[in-house]
Enzyme design. Structure first.
Site: not given
Length: 319
Positions: A212, A285
């Site tokens: 991430r 995201n």
């Protein structure tokens, strides 16, 4: 004069504050003297002749691990009267989520400052946003067709199938060369052709972690969270039991993140959570990217401070 910030989020009582990113944003904002308010998407209302408002809880963070907030007042307030409105509702990215973005976009027309921008949220569904960056994507198929999925599997042998509206690793399947249960998995995910799914060639570097990468104001944070699958699990997502390990941003991952940030940040995406396996972008995201606390605690780099710095810089630019 203190600033007022509204978080449109999930119910406060459901927060797991030891890891919740929205909580870390609240804590940093309060540390700087901001007044904190929160509401649910279903609290947003609009009436002709008026403006978009919400029934909000004005809260103070207590520092207590259990009773972590105190409600100072509950009131109805126009969104335009806040200095910033942060949309932090978790997926699913369903019809109600989209309706909420339309209400937030109306609030923008009335003068509210909404982060991430509602239109940008609608325009960048998290699985499909990768289509804009094919140079960084593993072989991928988006389809309703069972036959197309079977052909893709025949071509690549080892594949990942997933729904377009999942989060936290929900509904992700791996099918190897033997095609075990491929038909059943397709039927489960695409509902006999009623729903579109995504299929990708398996990226073996998942053993090193699903990274991430946080992009804040177009700039990647210097540390990432590698979410490493445990045991026989193929998913690295923390919600699926993955182990989160903070690591320095690699030069290649920085190159990818900067390219994505340059393209997307000007569209009103102040915060992006880029998911990268190996050199392949798997998701972008934008609804409620997480991992602030895990990266901060393990690396010492203050991600919430970086985010609030970027938010304050954005507000200084004016409407």
């Amino acid at each position: 004069m203190s600033r007022n910030i509204l978080f449109v989020a999930d119910p406060l009582d459901q927060f797991k504050i030891y890891k919740d990113t929205t909580f870390s944003m609240m804590r940093e904002a309060q540390r700087r003297g901001w007044r904190i308010a929160a509401c649910l998407p279903q609290d947003l209302t609009w009436k002709s002749g008026g403006v978009v408002a919400a029934n909000v809880l004005q809260i103070t963070l207590t520092g207590d691990a259990k009773a972590w907030y105190h409600v100072d007042i509950e009131e109805s307030k126009a969104l335009k009267d806040f200095d910033a409105v942060l949309m932090r509702k978790d997926p699913p990215f369903d019809a109600e989520y989209i309706y909420a973005t339309h209400l937030l976009e109306q609030a923008e027309r009335e003068g509210a400052r909404v982060v991430n921008k509602p239109r940008a949220l609608r325009d960048h569904p998290e699985k499909l946003a990768i289509m804009e960056f094919p140079q960084f994507v593993t072989p991928t198929l988006v389809t309703r067709s069972a036959g197309a999925v079977r052909d893709f599997h025949a071509e690549h042998g080892d594949i990942i199938l997933k729904p377009l509206d999942g989060m936290g690793g929900m509904g992700i399947f791996r099918v190897k060369q033997d095609a075990m249960n491929l038909g059943s998995i397709i039927e489960t995910l695409n509902k006999d052709g009623a729903e579109t799914i995504m299929v990708q060639r398996f990226v073996p570097q998942i053993t090193e972690g699903d990274k991430r990468i946080l992009i804040i104001g177009g700039v990647p944070a210097p540390f990432v969270l590698a979410r490493i699958p445990q045991g026989t699990e193929v998913r690295g997502n923390l919600a699926a039991g993955g182990k989160g390990v903070a690591q320095p941003l690699t030069p290649r991952n920085r190159e990818i993140a900067e390219t994505v940030g340059r393209a997307l940040a000007p569209r009103g995406l102040l915060l992006i959570g880029l998911d990268v396996i190996g050199d392949s972008v798997t998701e972008i995201n934008v609804t409620s990217p997480t991992c602030f606390q895990e990266i901060t605690e393990q690396s010492g780099f203050d991600v919430p401070a970086m985010f609030i710095d970027a938010l304050e810089a954005e507000l200084k630019k004016g409407p």
